[in-house]
Design a protein around this motif. Structure first.
Motif, mmCIF file in Angstrom:
data_model
loop_
_atom_site.group_PDB
_atom_site.id
_atom_site.type_symbol
_atom_site.label_atom_id
_atom_site.label_comp_id
_atom_site.label_asym_id
_atom_site.label_seq_id
_atom_site.Cartn_x
_atom_site.Cartn_y
_atom_site.Cartn_z
ATOM 1 N N TYR A 263 -3.899 5.678 -3.030
ATOM 2 C CA TYR A 263 -3.527 4.651 -3.987
ATOM 3 C C TYR A 263 -4.290 3.368 -3.723
ATOM 4 O O TYR A 263 -4.746 3.107 -2.614
ATOM 5 N N ALA B 79 6.035 5.936 2.859
ATOM 6 C CA ALA B 79 5.326 4.772 2.328
ATOM 7 C C ALA B 79 3.819 4.929 2.419
ATOM 8 O O ALA B 79 3.082 4.403 1.585
ATOM 9 N N GLU B 80 3.341 5.675 3.403
ATOM 10 C CA GLU B 80 1.900 5.865 3.577
ATOM 11 C C GLU B 80 1.379 7.124 2.894
ATOM 12 O O GLU B 80 0.221 7.485 3.063
ATOM 13 N N GLY B 81 2.225 7.802 2.144
ATOM 14 C CA GLY B 81 1.757 8.943 1.363
ATOM 15 C C GLY B 81 1.655 10.246 2.127
ATOM 16 O O GLY B 81 1.064 11.210 1.639
ATOM 17 N N THR C 44 -4.319 -0.901 -3.638
ATOM 18 C CA THR C 44 -3.416 -1.839 -2.977
ATOM 19 C C THR C 44 -3.145 -3.019 -3.911
ATOM 20 O O THR C 44 -3.853 -3.228 -4.898
ATOM 21 N N SER D 118 0.846 -1.185 0.000
ATOM 22 C CA SER D 118 0.000 0.000 0.000
ATOM 23 C C SER D 118 0.884 1.238 0.000
ATOM 24 O O SER D 118 2.087 1.172 0.256
ATOM 25 N N ARG D 119 0.268 2.378 -0.320
ATOM 26 C CA ARG D 119 0.957 3.657 -0.262
ATOM 27 C C ARG D 119 -0.027 4.730 0.177
ATOM 28 O O ARG D 119 -0.156 5.769 -0.447
#
Length: 168
Positions: A7, A65-67, A9, A2-3
């Motif tokens: 986004y 990574a989580e935006g 998955t 995920s991001r």
């Protein structure tokens, strides 16, 4: 994989035995248009905080990574600068950071202040002493750690039954 919530998955099921490794290639597509908006997390703790063990390098990698595009470090009673860790991990194109602080009192609540100046030299890099001070005085001192006209003070956990600023 995920991001963050902008986004889609990707899921791949694999079995990896002892001593084996397996790589997964995935392309994640943007599914939410956030043009003109910034994804911010103004309440981040890492190793400098009493309740977190994550390293500063891992914290900024997690944020990217989580935006999250703007990361505000708000360790408990410790002023932290994530900027060098964002740069060291090659994340400057994706993540901006602000120096912040969570003033964690036992009497009146938890309060974030940001953006602040990072002060090298003290054990807590510029955190304020909170014992016995009323919230208004704490807010003024927090604003004094940055530009008083631009420093935001945020009330955390406002209705927490024990330490909520607005609890009964």
């Amino acid at each position: 994989a995920s991001r963050g919530p902008e986004y889609d998955t990707s899921t791949t099921h694999v079995e990896v035995g002892p001593g084996e490794s397996f790589g997964v290639d995935a392309v994640l597509s943007r599914v939410v248009d956030t043009k003109g908006w910034v994804a911010v997390d103004p309440h981040l703790h890492a190793r400098n905080s009493i309740d977190a063990s994550i390293t500063l390098d891992d914290r900024v990698r997690w944020v990217a990574a989580e935006g999250v595009e703007w990361a505000v470090s708000t360790d408990h009673n410790f002023v932290t600068d994530l900027g060098p860790y964002v740069a060291r991990n090659g994340l400057v194109p994706w993540v901006r950071s602000s120096v912040g602080l969570e003033v964690t009192t036992l009497e009146s609540g938890h309060f974030n202040g940001y953006p602040l100046r990072y002060q090298i030299g003290s054990p807590t890099h510029g955190a304020i002493e909170w014992v016995g001070k009323p919230p208004g005085e704490l807010f003024s001192e927090m604003r004094g750690l940055g530009d008083p006209a631009a420093t935001l003070v945020q009330v955390n956990h406002p209705r927490d039954s024990i330490l909520g600023y607005f609890s009964d």
